[in-house]
Design a protein around this motif. Structure first.
Motif, PDB file in Angstrom:
ATOM      1  N   PHE A  21       0.831  -1.204   0.000  1.00 24.50           N
ATOM      2  CA  PHE A  21       0.000   0.000   0.000  1.00 24.50           C
ATOM      3  C   PHE A  21       0.869   1.260   0.000  1.00 24.50           C
ATOM      4  CE2 PHE A  21      -2.478   3.215   2.342  1.00 24.50           C
ATOM      5  CZ  PHE A  21      -3.540   3.363   1.454  1.00 24.50           C
ATOM      6  N   LYS A  22       1.955   1.213   0.810  1.00 26.63           N
ATOM      7  CA  LYS A  22       2.860   2.364   0.835  1.00 26.63           C
ATOM      8  C   LYS A  22       3.532   2.552  -0.530  1.00 26.63           C
ATOM      9  CE  LYS A  22       3.940   2.149   5.772  1.00 26.63           C
ATOM     10  NZ  LYS A  22       5.030   1.926   6.783  1.00 26.63           N
ATOM     11  N   LYS A  23       3.952   1.438  -1.145  1.00 25.72           N
ATOM     12  CA  LYS A  23       4.560   1.551  -2.468  1.00 25.72           C
ATOM     13  C   LYS A  23       3.589   2.119  -3.495  1.00 25.72           C
ATOM     14  CE  LYS A  23       7.841  -2.266  -1.803  1.00 25.72           C
ATOM     15  NZ  LYS A  23       8.265  -3.613  -2.273  1.00 25.72           N
ATOM     16  N   THR A  24       2.316   1.697  -3.367  1.00 25.95           N
ATOM     17  CA  THR A  24       1.299   2.223  -4.301  1.00 25.95           C
ATOM     18  C   THR A  24       1.120   3.732  -4.127  1.00 25.95           C
ATOM     19  OG1 THR A  24       0.154   0.091  -4.210  1.00 25.95           O
ATOM     20  CG2 THR A  24      -1.080   1.976  -5.069  1.00 25.95           C
ATOM     21  N   LEU A  25       1.060   4.177  -2.854  1.00 24.35           N
ATOM     22  CA  LEU A  25       0.928   5.623  -2.601  1.00 24.35           C
ATOM     23  C   LEU A  25       2.125   6.392  -3.139  1.00 24.35           C
ATOM     24  CD1 LEU A  25      -0.519   5.713   1.051  1.00 24.35           C
ATOM     25  CD2 LEU A  25      -1.729   6.187  -1.084  1.00 24.35           C
ATOM     26  N   ILE A  26       3.325   5.849  -2.921  1.00 28.43           N
ATOM     27  CA  ILE A  26       4.522   6.529  -3.419  1.00 28.43           C
ATOM     28  C   ILE A  26       4.523   6.581  -4.944  1.00 28.43           C
ATOM     29  CG2 ILE A  26       7.046   6.372  -3.572  1.00 28.43           C
ATOM     30  CD1 ILE A  26       7.011   5.123  -0.752  1.00 28.43           C
ATOM     31  N   PHE A  27       4.097   5.488  -5.580  1.00 28.44           N
ATOM     32  CA  PHE A  27       4.051   5.461  -7.038  1.00 28.44           C
ATOM     33  C   PHE A  27       3.024   6.456  -7.584  1.00 28.44           C
ATOM     34  CE2 PHE A  27       2.394   3.617 -10.993  1.00 28.44           C
ATOM     35  CZ  PHE A  27       3.558   3.641 -11.750  1.00 28.44           C
ATOM     36  N   ALA A  28       1.848   6.532  -6.915  1.00 25.89           N
ATOM     37  CA  ALA A  28       0.815   7.479  -7.360  1.00 25.89           C
ATOM     38  C   ALA A  28       1.281   8.924  -7.188  1.00 25.89           C
ATOM     39  CB  ALA A  28      -0.475   7.235  -6.575  1.00 25.89           C
ATOM     40  N   PHE A  32       2.042  12.005 -10.188  1.00 23.11           N
ATOM     41  CA  PHE A  32       1.536  13.381 -10.213  1.00 23.11           C
ATOM     42  C   PHE A  32       2.656  14.411 -10.027  1.00 23.11           C
ATOM     43  CE2 PHE A  32      -2.339  11.043  -9.188  1.00 23.11           C
ATOM     44  CZ  PHE A  32      -3.263  11.649 -10.039  1.00 23.11           C
ATOM     45  N   LEU A  33       3.619  14.124  -9.184  1.00 20.25           N
ATOM     46  CA  LEU A  33       4.624  15.126  -8.837  1.00 20.25           C
ATOM     47  C   LEU A  33       5.708  15.264  -9.896  1.00 20.25           C
ATOM     48  CD1 LEU A  33       5.122  14.477  -5.008  1.00 20.25           C
ATOM     49  CD2 LEU A  33       3.957  16.388  -6.101  1.00 20.25           C
ATOM     50  N   ILE A  34       6.104  14.172 -10.507  1.00 25.03           N
ATOM     51  CA  ILE A  34       7.196  14.259 -11.479  1.00 25.03           C
ATOM     52  C   ILE A  34       6.847  15.157 -12.665  1.00 25.03           C
ATOM     53  CG2 ILE A  34       8.534  12.902 -13.148  1.00 25.03           C
ATOM     54  CD1 ILE A  34       8.636  10.653 -11.083  1.00 25.03           C
ATOM     55  N   PRO A  35       5.663  15.011 -13.324  1.00 26.07           N
ATOM     56  CA  PRO A  35       5.337  15.954 -14.414  1.00 26.07           C
ATOM     57  C   PRO A  35       5.241  17.402 -13.932  1.00 26.07           C
ATOM     58  CG  PRO A  35       3.922  14.024 -14.500  1.00 26.07           C
ATOM     59  CD  PRO A  35       4.644  13.954 -13.206  1.00 26.07           C
ATOM     60  N   PHE A  36       4.724  17.583 -12.699  1.00 25.72           N
ATOM     61  CA  PHE A  36       4.613  18.945 -12.174  1.00 25.72           C
ATOM     62  C   PHE A  36       5.993  19.563 -11.969  1.00 25.72           C
ATOM     63  CE2 PHE A  36       4.464  21.760  -8.448  1.00 25.72           C
ATOM     64  CZ  PHE A  36       3.591  22.730  -8.926  1.00 25.72           C
ATOM     65  N   ILE A  37       6.905  18.772 -11.425  1.00 23.19           N
ATOM     66  CA  ILE A  37       8.257  19.276 -11.194  1.00 23.19           C
ATOM     67  C   ILE A  37       8.948  19.576 -12.524  1.00 23.19           C
ATOM     68  CG2 ILE A  37      10.540  18.671 -10.304  1.00 23.19           C
ATOM     69  CD1 ILE A  37       9.106  17.031  -8.127  1.00 23.19           C
ATOM     70  N   ILE A  38       8.763  18.692 -13.503  1.00 22.38           N
ATOM     71  CA  ILE A  38       9.372  18.910 -14.816  1.00 22.38           C
ATOM     72  C   ILE A  38       8.821  20.181 -15.465  1.00 22.38           C
ATOM     73  CG2 ILE A  38       9.583  17.978 -17.154  1.00 22.38           C
ATOM     74  CD1 ILE A  38       9.647  15.195 -15.908  1.00 22.38           C
ATOM     75  N   ALA A  39       7.483  20.362 -15.393  1.00 24.11           N
ATOM     76  CA  ALA A  39       6.871  21.552 -15.982  1.00 24.11           C
ATOM     77  C   ALA A  39       7.356  22.816 -15.286  1.00 24.11           C
ATOM     78  CB  ALA A  39       5.345  21.451 -15.900  1.00 24.11           C
ATOM     79  N   THR A  40       7.483  22.761 -13.962  1.00 19.22           N
ATOM     80  CA  THR A  40       7.968  23.928 -13.217  1.00 19.22           C
ATOM     81  C   THR A  40       9.388  24.283 -13.617  1.00 19.22           C
ATOM     82  OG1 THR A  40       6.548  23.314 -11.355  1.00 19.22           O
ATOM     83  CG2 THR A  40       8.323  24.893 -10.919  1.00 19.22           C
ATOM     84  N   LEU A  41      10.243  23.263 -13.734  1.00 20.98           N
ATOM     85  CA  LEU A  41      11.625  23.514 -14.140  1.00 20.98           C
ATOM     86  C   LEU A  41      11.711  24.084 -15.546  1.00 20.98           C
ATOM     87  CD1 LEU A  41      13.400  20.324 -12.710  1.00 20.98           C
ATOM     88  CD2 LEU A  41      13.548  22.673 -11.839  1.00 20.98           C
TER      89      LEU A  41
END
Length: 609
Positions: A21-28, A32-41
């Motif tokens: 469950f923790k791995k699933t939360l981290i993956f989810a 969401f965060l990786i595209p946001f971070i890439i777009a911000t950069l």
């Protein structure tokens, strides 16, 4: 033993479920965060690499280092030098607001060149005659060797092109030509007899008729302006035309040198203006009048009270758009003791209605006479000095930016400018003398330099096109018949051009240079800023024709167009413009356009020419 092993398996399965469950939360979260971070950069990188950012950084670095690498612009620089300085500052990313105000003040010191027409053929000597209506110019070749036949050409200011050129037998002297639908009438005299020569739109003489009377036609003497070099030709619509002594070109200079300064007519103690500056109200001798502030035409009048010596107007004020006029009245009764009663009149020009209140006579706050104005963004301070000098200061530093001596442009002999106030609409500054008023456009003060820069840029863009390419896009060319859409009444999109199926030709308006509509709009604003109403109207007419077929073109304001026509003496054409605009506002019941509709409605029903 079996129970203990079962318990251990259950615990292991639960712990594995928690880990999954923790791995699933981290993956989810990563999804969401990786595209946001890439777009911000990417946004940060693009912002740092943008040209505007680089210019700003370069400007700040230059400012901090004390070396801006900009050309030195002295306090006595003229408009051309200030425009070059403005372009250099713009390219380096620095603010040009202060330079714009200096350009406006410099324009007040020298007449602005509004119109320039080169002769039909360079290298020859030419003389010029302007038509009676001022919309055409006649160029006549000066050839001492051939006094009978001369090269003659007719130029249209509205089309900005030569209508016709031909070699014709030409009289030695004649009055200003009459031009009707490109048909030219020349009245001349020879051997003490008078004649009228008619020239068709193709430039051919079709008739010569004798006229009653004898002797030459009287010529209008033009008072030469010593500040403008050249041979004086004529004055039309506040434009002073001269022939340049070097290349024989026709040049028109503005008689009104302060950009955006307009006379508003006579005023008195019972006179006020709407917040927009479009309307002027007077209340005198029991009559309330609504007057167009620029044309001076009375739009409507209403009997407000019975005129008597014991009733006076204590104060009056209008709201922003002029839809409401409040009058504070005062009546004095002397029997048996002097008693003063205050009452109030609310006048609404739109429906010509009066509302008299005897109990709710609230006082109208009078603005005390002022000589200092703070602009809306609190960036500039405009100060009126006792010598009728208008000075502009930087609000942040308190330093004087520039000043204009209004005595050189307004007759102030024994009647100095006493008050300067910013109207509620924050568009015009009201300058008051003892019995006269003037409206000074705040937009002209702040953005006149922007107008000249944009106009210069559009001319540069149009210079990339050949003369033939520009001529074929002219909508009023005689050789081009008007092409209209067969389903123009049903088409919702006005950018539906029709094809000439018979000749298999495309509408040439599709090939119009993109800068052509823009320069017409800018030229109309530039000409109107210097009171060249007739020529500003010509630009708006072309713009209206383009806008009818291409909704990408800038829109010509019908209220401004009707005003320019009225100021040019063309009241019937102004009524046509108002009628067309009123039809488009027929279903518009919003309060935003109610006073615009009121002005055009009153203009449409004006009596007389």
């Amino acid at each position: 033993m079996q129970d203990e092993s079962t318990t251990e398996n259950d615990q292991e399965s639960k712990s594995s479920e928690q880990r999954n469950f923790k791995k699933t939360l981290i993956f989810a979260a990563a999804l969401f965060l990786i595209p946001f971070i890439i777009a911000t950069l990417m946004g940060v990188i693009a912002n740092q690499l943008s040209p505007v950012k680089q210019k700003t950084k370069a400007a700040l670095a230059a400012e901090n280092s004390g070396n801006t690498n900009l050309p030195v612009c002295s306090a006595t620089a003229d408009i051309s030098e200030l425009l070059q300085y403005r372009n250099a500052m713009k390219e380096s990313g620095q603010a040009v607001d202060l330079t714009n105000i200096r350009i406006w003040a410099a324009a007040a010191k020298q007449p602005a060149l509004l119109i320039s027409v080169k002769p039909p053929a360079p290298g020859k000597e030419w003389s010029w005659r302007l038509s009676k209506d001022g919309m055409h110019a006649l160029a006549i070749e000066i050839d001492p060797e051939n006094s009978l036949l001369k090269q003659v050409a007719l130029y249209s200011f509205e089309k900005e092109q030569w209508v016709w050129q031909n070699r014709l037998p030409w009289p030695e002297s004649h009055e200003s030509p009459w031009v009707f639908n490109n048909t030219t009438i020349i009245r001349s005299s020879k051997n003490n007899r008078r004649f009228a020569m008619e020239i068709n739109p193709e430039g051919n003489i079709v008739s010569i008729d004798s006229l009653a009377g004898d002797g030459p036609f009287p010529e209008t003497e033009i008072q030469p302006d010593n500040s403008i070099p050249g041979t004086a030709i004529a004055v039309r619509s506040n434009v002073y035309f001269i022939k340049d002594s070097q290349d024989c070109s026709l040049q028109g200079y503005a008689l009104s040198t302060v950009p955006g300064l307009y006379p508003a007519g006579e005023i008195g103690e019972t006179t006020c203006f709407s917040g927009t500056g479009l309307l002027k109200f007077t209340a005198k001798a029991g009559i309330i009048k609504v007057i167009d502030a620029f044309t001076g035409i009375t739009l409507s009048e209403k009997a407000g009270w019975i005129a008597s010596s014991n009733t006076v107007v204590s104060a009056l004020a209008s709201n922003r758009d002029g839809s409401e006029l409040n009058l504070l009245m005062s009546s004095t009764f002397e029997a048996p003791q002097a008693v003063t009663r205050k009452w109030r009149i609310l006048y609404t020009p739109e429906d010509n209605n009066l509302n008299i209140s005897m109990t709710n006579a609230t006082s109208i706050v009078k603005t005390p006479p002022s000589s200092t104005i703070l602009t809306p963004l609190k960036k500039w301070i405009i100060n009126l000095r006792s010598e009728s000098i208008l000075a502009v200061f930087d609000h942040a530093t308190g330093k004087e930016v520039t000043k204009v001596d209004l005595k050189k442009h307004i007759n102030c002999n024994g009647n100095p400018i006493l008050e300067a106030s910013l109207l509620e609409g924050e568009s015009y500054i009201l300058l008051k003398q003892r019995n006269r008023a003037f409206l000074l456009s705040l937009n002209s003060i702040v953005h006149y330099g922007d107008l000249l820069a944009r106009l210069k840029l559009c001319k540069k863009n149009l210079s990339e096109y050949t003369e033939d390419e520009l001529l074929q896009t002219n909508l009023v060319d005689n050789s081009m018949r008007e092409i209209e859409s067969a389903n123009s009444d049903k088409a919702a999109d006005t950018f539906n051009y029709a094809m000439d199926i018979d000749q298999n030709q495309m509408d040439p308006r599709l090939l119009e240079p993109p800068a052509l509509p823009s320069i017409l709009s800018l030229q109309a604003e530039f000409l109107a800023t210097h009171h060249a109403w007739l020529y500003a109207t010509g630009k708006l007419k072309q713009l209206t024709k383009m806008q009818e077929n291409d909704n990408r073109a800038p829109r010509a304001n019908p209220l401004l167009c009707s005003r320019y026509l009225q100021l040019s003496g063309k009241n019937e054409e102004a009524k046509k413009v108002c009628r067309k605009a009123l039809n488009s506002l027929f279903y518009d019941f919003t309060p935003y356009n109610r006073m615009i509709r009121y002005q055009m409605l009153k203009t449409f029903f004006l009596k007389g020419d």
